[in-house]
Design a protein around this motif. Structure first.
Motif, PDB file in Angstrom:
ATOM      1  N   LEU A 403      11.722  -5.899  -9.897  1.00 59.01           N
ATOM      2  CA  LEU A 403      10.437  -5.459  -9.346  1.00 59.01           C
ATOM      3  C   LEU A 403      10.124  -4.010  -9.709  1.00 59.01           C
ATOM      4  O   LEU A 403       9.268  -3.383  -9.085  1.00 59.01           O
ATOM      5  CB  LEU A 403      10.454  -5.617  -7.813  1.00 59.01           C
ATOM      6  N   SER A 404      10.794  -3.489 -10.730  1.00 57.96           N
ATOM      7  CA  SER A 404      10.594  -2.075 -11.081  1.00 57.96           C
ATOM      8  C   SER A 404       9.172  -1.789 -11.547  1.00 57.96           C
ATOM      9  O   SER A 404       8.694  -0.660 -11.428  1.00 57.96           O
ATOM     10  CB  SER A 404      11.596  -1.661 -12.166  1.00 57.96           C
ATOM     11  N   ARG A 405       8.471  -2.803 -12.062  1.00 64.00           N
ATOM     12  CA  ARG A 405       7.095  -2.614 -12.517  1.00 64.00           C
ATOM     13  C   ARG A 405       6.122  -3.479 -11.714  1.00 64.00           C
ATOM     14  O   ARG A 405       4.998  -3.757 -12.160  1.00 64.00           O
ATOM     15  CB  ARG A 405       6.989  -2.950 -14.013  1.00 64.00           C
ATOM     16  N   ALA A 406       6.538  -3.898 -10.535  1.00 59.03           N
ATOM     17  CA  ALA A 406       5.727  -4.809  -9.721  1.00 59.03           C
ATOM     18  C   ALA A 406       4.536  -4.089  -9.083  1.00 59.03           C
ATOM     19  O   ALA A 406       4.553  -2.870  -8.886  1.00 59.03           O
ATOM     20  CB  ALA A 406       6.590  -5.443  -8.637  1.00 59.03           C
ATOM     21  N   ARG A 407       3.522  -4.896  -8.734  1.00 58.02           N
ATOM     22  CA  ARG A 407       2.351  -4.416  -7.986  1.00 58.02           C
ATOM     23  C   ARG A 407       2.409  -5.001  -6.578  1.00 58.02           C
ATOM     24  O   ARG A 407       2.629  -6.202  -6.411  1.00 58.02           O
ATOM     25  CB  ARG A 407       1.059  -4.838  -8.691  1.00 58.02           C
ATOM     26  N   TYR A 408       2.197  -4.161  -5.592  1.00 57.75           N
ATOM     27  CA  TYR A 408       2.295  -4.553  -4.191  1.00 57.75           C
ATOM     28  C   TYR A 408       0.902  -4.510  -3.545  1.00 57.75           C
ATOM     29  O   TYR A 408       0.137  -3.579  -3.781  1.00 57.75           O
ATOM     30  CB  TYR A 408       3.227  -3.600  -3.431  1.00 57.75           C
ATOM     31  N   HIS A 409       0.621  -5.523  -2.705  1.00 62.20           N
ATOM     32  CA  HIS A 409      -0.653  -5.593  -1.986  1.00 62.20           C
ATOM     33  C   HIS A 409      -0.357  -5.980  -0.540  1.00 62.20           C
ATOM     34  O   HIS A 409       0.434  -6.894  -0.282  1.00 62.20           O
ATOM     35  CB  HIS A 409      -1.583  -6.622  -2.622  1.00 62.20           C
ATOM     36  N   VAL A 410      -1.024  -5.321   0.411  1.00 66.37           N
ATOM     37  CA  VAL A 410      -0.704  -5.482   1.826  1.00 66.37           C
ATOM     38  C   VAL A 410      -1.937  -5.897   2.624  1.00 66.37           C
ATOM     39  O   VAL A 410      -3.042  -5.404   2.395  1.00 66.37           O
ATOM     40  CB  VAL A 410      -0.145  -4.151   2.398  1.00 66.37           C
ATOM     41  N   ILE A 411      -1.712  -6.822   3.568  1.00 64.16           N
ATOM     42  CA  ILE A 411      -2.703  -7.130   4.608  1.00 64.16           C
ATOM     43  C   ILE A 411      -2.094  -6.731   5.939  1.00 64.16           C
ATOM     44  O   ILE A 411      -1.025  -7.228   6.320  1.00 64.16           O
ATOM     45  CB  ILE A 411      -3.063  -8.622   4.650  1.00 64.16           C
ATOM     46  N   ASP A 412      -2.736  -5.798   6.625  1.00 62.48           N
ATOM     47  CA  ASP A 412      -2.378  -5.462   8.000  1.00 62.48           C
ATOM     48  C   ASP A 412      -3.677  -5.119   8.715  1.00 62.48           C
ATOM     49  O   ASP A 412      -4.763  -5.461   8.239  1.00 62.48           O
ATOM     50  CB  ASP A 412      -1.326  -4.353   8.068  1.00 62.48           C
ATOM     51  N   GLN A 413      -3.595  -4.461   9.863  1.00 62.18           N
ATOM     52  CA  GLN A 413      -4.827  -4.233  10.616  1.00 62.18           C
ATOM     53  C   GLN A 413      -5.815  -3.352   9.855  1.00 62.18           C
ATOM     54  O   GLN A 413      -7.027  -3.527   9.962  1.00 62.18           O
ATOM     55  CB  GLN A 413      -4.519  -3.608  11.983  1.00 62.18           C
ATOM     56  N   GLU A 414      -5.318  -2.417   9.067  1.00 68.20           N
ATOM     57  CA  GLU A 414      -6.185  -1.484   8.351  1.00 68.20           C
ATOM     58  C   GLU A 414      -6.425  -1.875   6.900  1.00 68.20           C
ATOM     59  O   GLU A 414      -7.423  -1.465   6.305  1.00 68.20           O
ATOM     60  CB  GLU A 414      -5.585  -0.062   8.367  1.00 68.20           C
ATOM     61  N   ARG A 415      -5.520  -2.646   6.301  1.00 65.86           N
ATOM     62  CA  ARG A 415      -5.593  -2.928   4.864  1.00 65.86           C
ATOM     63  C   ARG A 415      -5.866  -4.406   4.608  1.00 65.86           C
ATOM     64  O   ARG A 415      -5.269  -5.278   5.251  1.00 65.86           O
ATOM     65  CB  ARG A 415      -4.296  -2.501   4.182  1.00 65.86           C
TER      66      ARG A 415
END
Length: 436
Positions: A403-415
């Motif tokens: 995962l050294s070149r991975a892209r991360y995406h988050v769903i939480d209350q703000e994102r």
């Protein structure tokens, strides 16, 4: 700490359409102003039930809206009013969404005042022929119609619902209607999939667990009478169609329970169908929405994400969240009812579509049953989706992937599926998508 092990060389199964929806977001300019959101999310199917509001808006999909005078000649194209349903299905197909057509009626929530269309058709054989002509119109061009790819045709909806809001007849009258219609439609269209009966669900097999405030010990809520009735209807239906050799290509069911209970129902249903001799029958959870009143929250999005991930591992073949409206709380889990803009759960479906597009589920094992995880790959590109319902923040340990070149995406209350730096911890009620 939660450990997730990925095996990119282990091909588990095709990614399933867990991110389909109920009726499309009809409304706004041209009635289709919001359809682009559904296309952009990659929603594969839209189940056409309750379309347009009460009584199908008086215009859409329902048999009494399309064939307004039951005494008319069902072979005469002039007996049919396809106008609004044509408009709807054309818009769906242009939006790259396959219609999933419910043959029947919209729920009548106020039958305590008066019932209009919940009675059994007075001539089931004619009703079946009406359904035949609707299918011919949309798949074979009959009556200046179309040649759409519409695979799934569902006979009625929730005939066992309490208070007779969907069906005022007896169980046997529904079974007979199903038998007559399924046999007729399969004889006419052997290549299409005919099924039902859109069960209210199986809450009795997965009682709700609550904590006793006095003892702080877990316990179960007593099973309600109508939940037992729903199970009885299920057994009677399969007993009837087996005895009468009624065709069935898929069985559809519903649930508004959370993912922990639905996973139990999914496993139970698989086992019962095998006992009946229907092992391998497609099953569709085509109406669902856990914690519906929490729409627009991180917890709701995490529950929605977890449901899709859990059932990807499970037996269910297709899921349609209820539903894709933009203006009717709480049953519009994907949109803000004031602005008609997407909210948290919408982005959970977008994230799942990233896996779906890759095509194949690959080996994914997590050591915490309440951290839901699925990885997918097309051989060159990979993605992992996680939903944390453990009740606490979790340190992540992901093995088997660089995962050294991975892209991360988050769903939480703000994102809302927002880009993030590399994530080492997941908060409770957080959804994470990693692509590499």
């Amino acid at each position: 700490m939660a450990s997730v092990k990925i095996d990119l060389n282990k091909r588990v199964k095709p990614m399933k359409p867990m991110h389909a929806g109920g009726q499309p977001p009809v409304g706004g300019k041209g009635l289709t102003e919001f359809f682009h959101y559904v296309t952009e999310a990659g929603i594969p199917f839209s189940r056409l039930h309750d379309v347009g509001g009460a009584f199908g808006g008086g215009k859409f999909v329902d048999i009494p809206n399309v064939f307004r005078n039951f005494d008319a000649d069902e072979n005469d194209p002039a007996s049919y009013d396809f106008a609004f349903t044509d408009y709807l299905l054309k818009a769906l197909v242009e939006a790259n969404i396959e219609p999933y057509y419910r043959l029947g009626i919209t729920i009548e929530n106020h039958t305590y005042v008066k019932s209009y269309y919940t009675f059994p058709p007075k001539n089931p054989e004619k009703w079946a022929r009406i359904c035949e002509h609707i299918i011919r119109h949309y798949t074979e061009g009959w009556a200046d119609g179309f040649h759409y790819n519409i695979r799934y045709w569902e006979i009625w909806n929730e005939p066992e619902v309490q208070d007779k809001m969907m069906w005022c007849g007896t169980n046997e009258e529904y079974f007979y209607l199903y038998d007559v219609t399924a046999k007729h439609l399969k004889a006419c269209f052997p290549h299409l999939k005919i099924g039902g009966y859109a069960s209210c669900g199986f809450y009795a097999v997965a009682p709700k667990i609550v904590i006793d405030p006095a003892t702080h010990q877990p316990g179960t809520v007593p099973t309600k009478g109508h939940h037992k009735t729903q199970l009885q209807f299920f057994y009677e239906f399969f007993d009837y169609i087996k005895k009468h050799n009624s065709p069935i290509d898929f069985f559809s069911w519903h649930s508004y329970a959370d993912v922990s209970r639905v996973a139990v129902m999914d496993e139970w249903l698989h086992g019962e169908l095998e006992k009946f001799g229907y092992g391998g029958l497609e099953t569709h959870l085509n109406e669902w929405d856990p914690c519906a009143t929490e729409f627009g929250t991180a917890h709701h999005a995490a529950e929605v994400a977890a449901m899709m991930l859990a059932l990807q591992h499970g037996h269910t073949d297709l899921c349609c969240i209820y539903d894709m409206r933009t203006n009717d709380a709480p049953y519009c889990p994907l949109f803000d009812i004031r602005t008609h803009k997407p909210i948290h759960a919408y982005y959970a479906l977008v994230a799942f579509n990233m896996l779906y597009r890759l095509g194949t589920q690959v080996g994914t094992v997590c050591d915490d049953s309440r951290l839901y995880a699925v990885a997918a790959s097309d051989g060159a590109h990979h993605a992992l989706m996680l939903s944390n319902l453990t009740g606490e923040k979790q340190k992540l340990e992901i093995k088997g992937a660089d995962l050294s070149r991975a892209r991360y995406h988050v769903i939480d209350q703000e994102r809302l599926l927002s880009w993030s730096p590399a994530v080492d911890y997941m908060d409770n009620n957080q959804v994470l998508l990693i692509e590499w």
